[in-house]
Design an enzyme around this catalytic site. Structure first.
Site, short mmCIF file in Angstrom:
data_model
loop_
_atom_site.label_atom_id
_atom_site.label_comp_id
_atom_site.label_asym_id
_atom_site.label_seq_id
_atom_site.Cartn_x
_atom_site.Cartn_y
_atom_site.Cartn_z
N ASP A 14 0.82 -1.22 0.00
CA ASP A 14 0.00 0.00 0.00
C ASP A 14 0.85 1.27 0.00
O ASP A 14 0.42 2.31 0.50
CB ASP A 14 -0.96 0.03 1.20
CG ASP A 14 -1.81 -1.21 1.32
OD1 ASP A 14 -2.51 -1.53 0.35
OD2 ASP A 14 -1.76 -1.87 2.37
N HIS A 42 -3.88 -1.61 -6.81
CA HIS A 42 -3.11 -0.44 -7.24
C HIS A 42 -4.07 0.65 -7.70
O HIS A 42 -4.85 0.46 -8.62
CB HIS A 42 -2.15 -0.81 -8.37
CG HIS A 42 -1.04 -1.71 -7.91
ND1 HIS A 42 -0.10 -2.23 -8.76
CD2 HIS A 42 -0.72 -2.16 -6.69
CE1 HIS A 42 0.76 -2.97 -8.07
NE2 HIS A 42 0.38 -2.94 -6.82
#
Length: 429
Positions: A14, A42
């Site tokens: 992340d 993503h």
């Protein structure tokens, strides 16, 4: 000659890889995923429009970029087809740009059932998987019984699938006491996937090598983060694949000598989703502030991320594990307005702890040692020139470089691809 650049996460995932891959693919002819599955998330923001990708490489939004899914990825055909449709509905010609290795192991319905049944049985001791079948699919691969994409086109698929379902159903029904997976339904799915994906199958290793020989710039896009690596992460609170730079070669077939630059993406603070140790985690108002301002919710799971101070000791380890050429520091703007900022510069390690392990148990027992730096009041949002940053922000960046012995080459100051300071372009380094 072209350059081959690796972009990967250097924390617990992340970190903002999607935006940076999208930014750098302006100079790339191809982008390849080399590990993980649709447990990755993503997020790209282009001209204010948000796109979340889970399987397809982030370069798919570029007109002249070919996207590859390498053999190291465990492929969920169902998730892939859903993602393809979402992109096609937004006028992205996915089928013209995407190629998939026939050696990708497939995530089957029994993998998902096993993943979810195991997490439920673990109760409070759960690992924190996404429940999407990633781990069980990698298990079948290592046990040499996986159904790969190539198997969908082979005459022995029916027999192989029947044997596998019988094998996994025994565990599902007898041990976990959940419903069995139906063979006929699964076999019909396989036939559907075969027809839908046939035109996308490609010898990814050969295709990438031909592009390399032609002098094209290539990019290899990692998922998750270094501290989630199956070998080098906080085991057992890890993913099931090789997340580090070494996974590029095994996951695409492009040898390590052909990799020219490795970019580690790292937040200006630290986050983690799910279970597992997190030495610099914050449980106070500052942690809540970082989560709120940083919109810290997983792109795949929607789970709230745990937040903490920057852990330079963990990142120094990631620099070594990946032979990082440079760092991209993301979400610097989230730290705007804080009176002071702390950096974890090392650990106090109990005498009884086996310090050589660097696994989950090691990170659970250490106590971070901190250094405090002054914060800054000015906004860094959208700044594209390093000299325009507050002096305190520059000092923070310089201190990170000193602690990890690696240069900060890119700084992200917002979610859009244009909100970026590029000090050294990986393709020009």
């Amino acid at each position: 000659m072209g350059k081959n650049v690796v972009v990967l996460g250097s924390q617990w995932g992340d970190e903002g890889k999607g935006k940076i891959v999208d930014l750098l693919t302006e100079k790339a002819s191809a982008v390849a995923r080399f590990q993980g599955g649709h447990n990755a998330g993503h997020t790209l923001v282009v001209d204010g429009k948000k796109t979340v990708l889970h399987l397809i490489p982030s370069g798919i939004l570029r007109d002249d970029v070919t996207c590859f899914i390498g053999n190291g990825v465990v492929l969920s055909p169902e998730a892939l087809l859903i993602e393809m449709k979402e992109l096609e509905d937004n006028n992205v010609p996915v089928r013209e740009r995407l190629k998939i290795s026939p050696n990708c192991p497939l995530i089957m319905p029994y993998h998902i059932a096993l993943d979810q049944a195991r997490e439920a049985k673990r109760g409070s001791g759960k690992i924190g998987t996404t429940g999407r079948g990633i781990g069980p699919a990698y298990e079948d691969k290592v046990a040499r019984r996986a159904i790969k994409l190539a198997d969908l086109f082979r005459p022995d698929l029916e027999e192989k699938l029947r044997n596998l379902i019988e094998y996994h159903n025994f565990q599902l029904t007898q041990y976990y006491k959940v419903d069995a997976i139906d063979f006929d339904t699964t076999f019909a799915l396989c036939q559907q996937w075969r027809d839908e994906l046939k035109e996308l199958v490609c010898d990814v290793t050969e295709a990438l090598n031909q592009l390399r020989l032609a002098g094209k710039n290539l990019m290899f896009e990692g998922a998750q983060g270094t501290l989630l690596d199956i070998d080098h992460g906080t085991y057992p609170f890890v993913t099931s694949s090789s997340v580090t730079a070494g996974g590029v070669s095994t996951g695409t077939g492009i040898g390590p000598l052909y990799l020219d630059y490795v970019l580690g993406i790292t937040k200006a603070y630290t986050t983690r989703v799910g279970s597992g140790p997190f030495p610099t985690e914050l449980f106070d108002d500052v942690g809540a502030h970082l989560a709120k301002v940083g919109h810290e919710f997983g792109a795949t799971t929607g789970r709230a991320r745990r937040c903490g101070w920057f852990d330079a000791e963990a990142l120094r380890r990631a620099v070594v594990l990946n032979s990082l050429s440079g760092i991209c520091l993301t979400k610097l703007d989230v730290l705007d307005g804080l009176d002071e900022i702390r950096i974890g510069v090392g650990y106090d390690i109990p005498e009884s702890e086996f310090a050589a392990a660097h696994d989950g148990e090691f990170y659970e027992t250490v106590t971070p040692k901190y250094e405090t730096l002054p914060g800054w009041k000015g906004s860094t949002v959208g700044i594209t020139n390093y000299d325009d940053l507050p002096e305190e922000a520059k000092a923070y960046i310089k201190r990170i470089e000193q602690l990890i012995d690696c240069p900060v080459d890119i700084i992200s100051t917002g979610p859009d691809r244009d909100e970026t300071i590029v000090l050294r372009d990986p393709y020009d380094a």
